[in-house]
Design an enzyme around this catalytic site. Structure first.
Site, PDB file in Angstrom:
ATOM      1  N   ASP A  22       0.762  -1.060   0.176  1.00  0.00           N
ATOM      2  CA  ASP A  22       0.037   0.055  -0.004  1.00  0.00           C
ATOM      3  C   ASP A  22       0.870   1.331  -0.009  1.00  0.00           C
ATOM      4  O   ASP A  22       2.225   1.115   0.109  1.00  0.00           O
ATOM      5  CB  ASP A  22      -0.919   0.036   1.133  1.00  0.00           C
TER       6      ASP A  22
HETATM    7  C1  GLC Z   1      -4.319   4.287  -0.294  1.00  0.00           C
HETATM    8  C2  GLC Z   1      -5.179   3.226  -0.042  1.00  0.00           C
HETATM    9  C3  GLC Z   1      -5.300   2.275  -0.907  1.00  0.00           C
HETATM   10  C4  GLC Z   1      -5.049   2.512  -2.411  1.00  0.00           C
HETATM   11  C5  GLC Z   1      -3.695   3.178  -2.501  1.00  0.00           C
HETATM   12  C6  GLC Z   1      -3.511   3.826  -3.997  1.00  0.00           C
HETATM   13  O1  GLC Z   1      -3.452   4.576   0.722  1.00  0.00           O
HETATM   14  O2  GLC Z   1      -5.008   2.401   1.263  1.00  0.00           O
HETATM   15  O3  GLC Z   1      -6.680   1.256  -0.731  1.00  0.00           O
HETATM   16  O4  GLC Z   1      -5.524   1.856  -3.535  1.00  0.00           O
HETATM   17  O5  GLC Z   1      -3.479   4.018  -1.617  1.00  0.00           O
HETATM   18  O6  GLC Z   1      -4.460   4.957  -3.946  1.00  0.00           O
END
Ligand code: GLC
Length: 733
Positions: A278
């Site tokens: 993430d």
């Molecule tokens: C965010 C979220 C995740 C998302 C990623 C890209 O922090 O936790 O769900 O897909 O970053 O935006």
């Protein structure tokens, strides 16, 4: 007889041919990857494991040098093609980028938030919404979505409950598979499909106190029984990628969790896709305190099984050196890069790296997509109360007072993660009412108050509008950013002064309808007690106003059901229907039972609950056998009749209870559901099959088995009502 033999022979030959050809394709892809890997420097290999977010100016030279594997947050076919051209035509090996985006509940045509889509209890509609989102996103140069979010959420304080399928694991599995199949279609190389990414692995929804990113400390049994199955369902449905979560589980952050990312994902589940971290979750392990610095973070994440690192750059800064000085084996890098390249080949990016920019003109926000959005949005609406059948409203009313901060609001009903959705393309409730009115009904709109904040509400105007109306419709709830990521709330009531506004309108004596727009279960005891009609509409997206008008004026009979329990107070959280019985269940009226001193333990509105403008009767429960052996199946069924005056949908729900197990079992578990449509007076027999899929659980030794003993079943309209029966499971010979 001959023709049957010939038919089955042909089918078998075709099946074998298809299997052989897919194996040949897989083999061909693996050979191409092997050839490519042999040419790649270690810098280029780790470049494939590196992901940066638009705007791309800051790393365009890295793309040109072949040191970036994927990007996110860039859309527009021509814009993406221009960057892709640099990767494909200017870098040494011309490896195409994969472009990711959070296409969570629609791309430009925005559908209900996933919790709302789940409230349709219609996986085919949920799959179609993902299909349309994939067609729109792929037309705009997106190859990959960071969806479906499949985290089970039992605590409504957690803002990300809005992004998933609610509190139930069985439902979570079904919706995970539906969304993956919707995004990925039949073939990933089809230009109208996008790669799915099941997230956030794992147990992110079990954050203590519902606080986002917070500590998770659960048993392996709970992890396997409650939180992992939707991921496995998404992977079994063919998900090309998976995203690990921010949280730790029992002391080990998911981004460095070998048990999760290798032992379970690779050894047990044989997942062939790639894992993306993430956003900076790899370097956030320094904050967690299980690594000392970025090098350790990069090494631990790579060792655990994070193939692509999202935006911190820790891989391309530290892994290259680590491999060169023998701290990390290049063979492992090769495996990780192979998984990334495999998805790029499966997507067809090597053969067709560019998007046909003509598609955007016809795909985005087409009338057909809007029509579907309106249909699924109406399907997602849950009728929580309808005293004296105040709903549906007549279309020839003299005057309607439309009150509340979400009534003429085109932004908040888009909901969290509204991607490329645009507020000016959303049909507000006020517009939806205007589109519906044909007999000159006067609509008096008064905002009344803000969604949040303690500013004095404009009660006078609201009262005036209500006093001059046949009915007052109050549209209230949460702003789009009060749920979703970092949207946890410590209170679950209506924010701001909205409840004061409703109470003031109610005191005028005019009949009141409350329309809720929210990203989570809300604690609304006063409204539930006093307001005669309540609609739960979530955040419905682009066609919000038309869908709500369709339901309020009766063109659509609501049939949605709650995918998560609504509490009486935040103090009840975490709150979920499939809880354990405990040693002192609240079944007798004494002090010493599992209860609260100051409130009933039951939810305000239970999981699976929802009313209709008609009524249904369940009768004639049938259980095909009183006893089965382990491994055998039986059938259970009921007759459902529409006993009202209008056509309507009912969701027939099957729950089971394993009365005694080698470990304690929930008091009820959803194990089947069917949304059916019945004409007035029409009856239908609805059957379910019950076998090992419905009866298995993780026993005292964490083996996934069916144990002998007595089982109870209920088939009904929600998790608290239904016809009750029982059967025995006995050991086989
Ligand atoms: C965010 C979220 C995740 C998302 C990623 C890209 O922090 O936790 O769900 O897909 O970053 O935006």
């Amino acid at each position: 007889m001959i023709q049957y033999f010939r038919f089955y022979t042909i089918i078998t030959v075709i099946f074998c041919f298809l299997n052989i050809s897919s194996a040949q394709t897989d083999r061909a892809i693996e050979d191409k990857i092997t050839t490519l890997l042999a040419k790649m420097t270690i810098e280029e290999k780790i470049g494939q494991m590196t992901q940066f977010s638009a705007p791309v100016d800051s790393f365009i030279d890295l793309i040109r040098a072949g040191l970036v594997g994927s990007i996110l947050n860039l859309t527009g076919a021509e814009r993406v093609n221009a960057i892709q051209k640099i990767a494909v035509e200017e870098s040494r090996l011309g490896i195409p980028l994969i472009n990711g985006r959070d296409v969570i509940h629609g791309f430009r045509t925005i559908f209900p938030i996933p919790l709302g889509e789940t409230a349709t209890w219609s996986p085919d509609f949920v799959k179609e919404a993902a299909r349309i989102a994939a067609r729109e996103a792929s037309a705009s140069g997106v190859h990959w979505t960071f969806a479906p979010m499949v985290d089970i959420a039992r605590d409504a304080r957690w803002g990300r409950i809005s992004e998933g399928a609610g509190e139930d694991t069985y439902m979570g599995k079904i919706m995970a598979a539906a969304r993956v199949k919707g995004f990925q279609g039949e073939k990933l190389s089809d230009p109208e499909t996008i790669a799915a990414c099941v997230k956030h692995f794992a147990a992110y929804g079990a954050a203590e106190a519902g606080k986002d990113y917070n500590t998770v400390d659960i048993s392996e049994r709970t992890l396997r029984e409650v939180y992992l199955p939707p991921f496995k369902a998404g992977i079994d449905a063919g998900a090309a990628t998976l995203m690990c979560s921010f949280n730790e589980i029992s002391g080990v952050p998911s981004s460095g969790n070998k048990f999760l990312l290798t032992d379970i994902l690779r050894s047990e589940w044989a997942f062939k896709g790639f894992v993306v971290s993430d956003w900076q979750s790899v370097t956030e392990m320094i904050n967690h305190g299980n690594v000392a610095d970025t090098l350790e973070a990069a090494l631990l994440a790579a060792e655990a099984g994070v193939d692509t690192e999202m935006v911190s750059g820790s891989y391309n800064k530290f892994l290259v050196q680590a491999v060169k000085n023998g701290q990390f084996p290049e063979e492992k890098i090769n495996e990780m890069v192979r998984r990334i390249l495999r998805v790029k080949f499966q997507l067809g990016l090597f053969d067709n790296p560019y998007t046909d920019s003509n598609r955007e003109k016809t795909e985005l926000l087409s009338d057909q997509n809007r029509r579907f959005a309106r249909e699924i949005s109406a399907k997602a609406i849950v009728l929580l109360k309808n005293e004296n059948e105040i709903l549906p409203l007549k279309k020839n009313l003299k005057s309607i007072a439309l009150i509340g901060p979400l009534a003429d609001n085109q932004l908040d009903p888009l909901g969290c993660w509204f991607c490329n959705g645009r507020a000016d393309e959303l049909v507000s409730v006020l517009q939806g009412f205007k589109n519906k009115i044909v007999y000159g009904t006067k609509i008096n709109y008064v905002k009344g108050c803000e969604i949040k904040g303690e500013e004095e509400p404009d009660l006078q105007e609201a009262v005036k509008a209500a006093m001059n109306a046949d009915v007052a419709v109050c549209v209230v709830g949460e702003s789009f950013d009060m749920s979703g990521e970092a949207g946890s709330r410590a209170r679950l009531g209506l924010p701001g002064r909205q409840l004061d506004l409703i109470k003031t309108v109610y005191e005028t004596g005019v009949p009141v309808v409350v329309v809720l727009m929210n990203g989570r279960p809300l604690a609304i005891p006063w409204i539930a007690e006093n307001i005669p009609a309540i609609l739960e509409t979530w955040h419905l997206g682009t066609e919000c106003g038309n869908a709500i008008a369709d339901v309020i004026f009766g063109d659509v009979n609501p049939g949605g059901k709650l995918p998560a329990s609504f509490p009486r107070a935040v103090g009840q959280e975490p709150l979920y229907y499939n809880h354990k019985n405990t040693g002192r269940p609240p079944v007798q009226k004494t002090r010493f039972i599992t209860r609260y001193y100051d409130m009933p333990v039951e939810p305000l509105f239970p999981f699976g609950y929802g009313l209709s403008y008609t009524t249904f009767e369940f009768s004639d429960l049938q259980i095909s056998k009183p006893e089965i052996k382990i491994g055998e199946e039986l059938k259970v069924g009921v007759v459902v009749k529409n006993t009202g005056m209008v056509k309507g949908d009912e969701v027939v729900q099957l729950y089971i209870r394993d009365l005694k197990g080698s470990v304690t079992r929930p008091v009820k578990e959803l194990r089947g559901f069917k949304r059916i449509t019945l004409e007035p007076g029409e009856s239908k027999k609805i059957d379910f099959t019950v076998g090992k899929n419905e009866l298995s659980f993780y026993d005292i030794n964490l083996n996934y088995v069916v144990e002998p003993g007595e089982f109870h079943i209920w088939i009904g309209p929600n998790s608290t009502e239904g016809l009750h029966g029982r059967f025995q499971v006995v050991k086989g010979q």
